[in-house]
Enzyme design. Structure first.
Site, PDB file in Angstrom:
ATOM      1  N   HIS A 164       0.827  -1.225   0.000  1.00 15.37           N
ATOM      2  CA  HIS A 164       0.000   0.000   0.000  1.00 15.37           C
ATOM      3  C   HIS A 164       0.853   1.264   0.000  1.00 15.37           C
ATOM      4  O   HIS A 164       0.430   2.304   0.479  1.00 15.37           O
ATOM      5  CB  HIS A 164      -0.962   0.044   1.197  1.00 15.37           C
ATOM      6  N   GLU A 221      10.121   8.719 -16.694  1.00 14.84           N
ATOM      7  CA  GLU A 221       8.757   9.231 -16.926  1.00 14.84           C
ATOM      8  C   GLU A 221       8.304   8.935 -18.352  1.00 14.84           C
ATOM      9  O   GLU A 221       7.150   8.596 -18.602  1.00 14.84           O
ATOM     10  CB  GLU A 221       8.711  10.740 -16.674  1.00 14.84           C
ATOM     11  N   LYS A 245      16.808  21.772 -10.315  1.00 13.26           N
ATOM     12  CA  LYS A 245      16.108  20.523 -10.638  1.00 13.26           C
ATOM     13  C   LYS A 245      16.948  19.502 -11.388  1.00 13.26           C
ATOM     14  O   LYS A 245      17.755  19.847 -12.226  1.00 13.26           O
ATOM     15  CB  LYS A 245      14.851  20.823 -11.482  1.00 13.26           C
ATOM     16  N   SER A 304      15.705  21.647 -15.522  1.00 15.47           N
ATOM     17  CA  SER A 304      14.527  22.471 -15.772  1.00 15.47           C
ATOM     18  C   SER A 304      14.972  23.772 -16.433  1.00 15.47           C
ATOM     19  O   SER A 304      16.060  24.278 -16.146  1.00 15.47           O
ATOM     20  CB  SER A 304      13.839  22.770 -14.438  1.00 15.47           C
TER      21      SER A 304
END
Ligand code: ARG
Length: 462
Positions: free
Chosen positions: A156, A290, A283, A277
């Site tokens: 979970h 992704e 970043k 970024s």
């Protein structure tokens, strides 16, 4: 321009209709397979006495000129000639004259296109299995170094029980192992020749289908000519196997993304597999992971779209089937790209053992150890669960962990608890002691890695 099939027509479609009808924009990917199929077909026609040796010779030399031109990107494909088959036949006739028109004796574009697809997929599947092996190797390489690195195991997405980090990684090895096996098994059904099925009914020419199959390296031929030209099951199966594989990569991507977040910091992806970024200088984004997760959607889409194309088709060939190609090409491209990225990403990721250690020490994932400890001393497990649950609550209220509880508070909860409990509560002990087969105990994990190494070592592709 008149059509190669133009005899019974008095009017040609306009160019914009040709454009809608044409597949040359994408089936030019099959140029090498199509030429290979033609070489085998014409060789067989010669051997069977259907064409004269001199005709076969001329056609073969014309085909080899076309092959050279194709390699150089020198073939001026046109939508008027619809697809790769008609374009090549047109070029062949231009090259060697009307004798080129004899190549299509005893053959149809229907068995021709099916043959091309079988040849194409056979080679791609072999390459895909190799790429899966490369990802598996990268996983094993990391796992070998992290057998005794303890990490929180989750259910979970809540910390559950500590595990060996290698054990977690190796779960993906076995998923990919099933994928590799599925692809290898599918070769049995891809490695079958439809050539010689003609349009749908076979041919009156005394052809030898086994011979053309043999020349193309196929292990078998289709038993039924109607099945041969209308079967696209092997493509559905490929798309399904690809979907399963990329679904696994997508789950792994999700973990990489979570693990490399500031909140987790379990791993750091190499700069070479991350991006920055344009606005936020600090970043470092896990874009590759992704993208693999994102591209999974299009592969699933191609599977559903192929099934849908086929579901209402009567036998035998229908032009709907031309829709089998773009999804298949895109899936091959997407899956191969994703597997390559993955191998690189895993090989170069850094595992932050200090962060993992912190994570396992500052939580309650050793609560099961205490319950098991009581149960092994005779307390019914359900009762032990209750006792430990209460101790956890006490800790939460005091802002401490089980290991910080003084022995007096433990013995007050149960007189079965003794000093040795602090050793039992150590996360490394919790992992080490799980020596049930396939469990996370160090010996079990080492066993698993050994088996995986053998699989990689003994792997021979089809
Ligand atoms: N371009 C067609 C396809 O990809 C080739 C077969 C065409 N056959 C036909 N009878 N129109 O399916």
């Amino acid at each position: 321009m008149s059509k190669l099939w133009g005899g019974r027509f008095s009017q040609s479609p306009e160019e914009w209709v040709d454009e809608f009808n044409a597949s040359i924009g994408f089936d030019q990917n099959l140029v090498m397979e199509d030429l290979e199929g033609s070489v085998a077909h014409v060789t067989m026609l010669g051997e069977c006495g259907i064409l004269e040796p001199s005709e076969v010779k001329q056609i073969l030399s014309g085909l080899s000129v076309l092959k050279e031109k194709a390699q150089k990107g020198d073939l001026p494909y046109s939508v008027q000639n619809e697809d790769i088959h008609l374009n090549l036949e047109h070029f062949l006739i231009q090259e060697i004259g009307q004798v080129g028109g004899k190549l299509h004796t005893g053959r149809s574009r229907n068995d021709q296109v099916a043959t091309d697809m079988h040849l194409y997929l056979k080679n791609r599947v072999i390459e895909i299995v190799e790429l899966i092996r490369a990802v598996q190797k990268a996983i094993v390489k990391q796992a070998e170094q992290h057998v005794e690195t303890i990490a929180p195991g989750y259910t979970h997405l809540q910390r559950a029980q500590p595990v060996s980090f290698a054990h977690h990684l190796m779960a993906y090895f076995w998923m990919l192992e099933r994928d590799a096996q599925r692809f290898q098994d599918s070769l049995k059904r891809i490695d079958v020749s439809p050539l010689g099925a003609g349009a749908l009914a076979g041919t009156t020419f005394p052809i030898n289908r086994k011979r053309s199959a043999e020349l193309l390296g196929f292990s078998d031929i289709y038993e039924n000519s109607m099945d041969a030209v209308s079967d696209r099951d092997f493509i559905v199966e490929f798309l399904s196997n690809a979907s399963m594989t990329i679904m696994h990569l997508s789950r792994f991507s999700e973990e990489m993304i979570i693990w490399s977040s500031q909140e987790f910091q379990f791993i750091e992806l190499a700069d070479a597999f991350s991006t920055g970024s344009s606005i936020m200088p600090q970043k470092k984004n896990p874009d590759m992971a992704e993208l693999v997760r994102g591209k999974t959607g299009r592969v699933f889409g191609h599977l559903v779209s192929m099934l849908t194309v086929l579901k209402g088709l009567p036998l035998a060939y229908n032009k709907d089937m031309q829709e089998d190609k773009e999804g298949m090409f895109d899936t091959v491209h997407t899956l191969m790209g994703s597997l390559k990225i993955f191998a690189g990403m895993i090989n170069t990721m850094k595992v932050k053992t200090d962060q993992l250690e912190k994570a396992v020490n500052e939580d309650f994932s050793n609560a099961t150890e205490l319950a098991d400890y009581l149960a092994s001393k005779g307390m019914p497990f359900r009762e032990a669960h209750e006792v430990v649950g209460k101790l956890v609550l006490t800790c939460i209220n005091q802002g401490i962990y089980l290991k910080d509880l003084p022995l007096s508070e433990m013995t007050a909860a149960s007189s079965l608890i003794e000093e040795d409990i602090y050793h039992v509560l150590e996360p490394a002990q919790a992992v080490k002691r799980r020596e049930s087969e396939g469990g996370t105990g160090f010996e079990q994990v080492k066993n698993q890695i050994k088996k995986a190494e053998d699989i990689i070592k003994n792997h021979v592709n089809a």
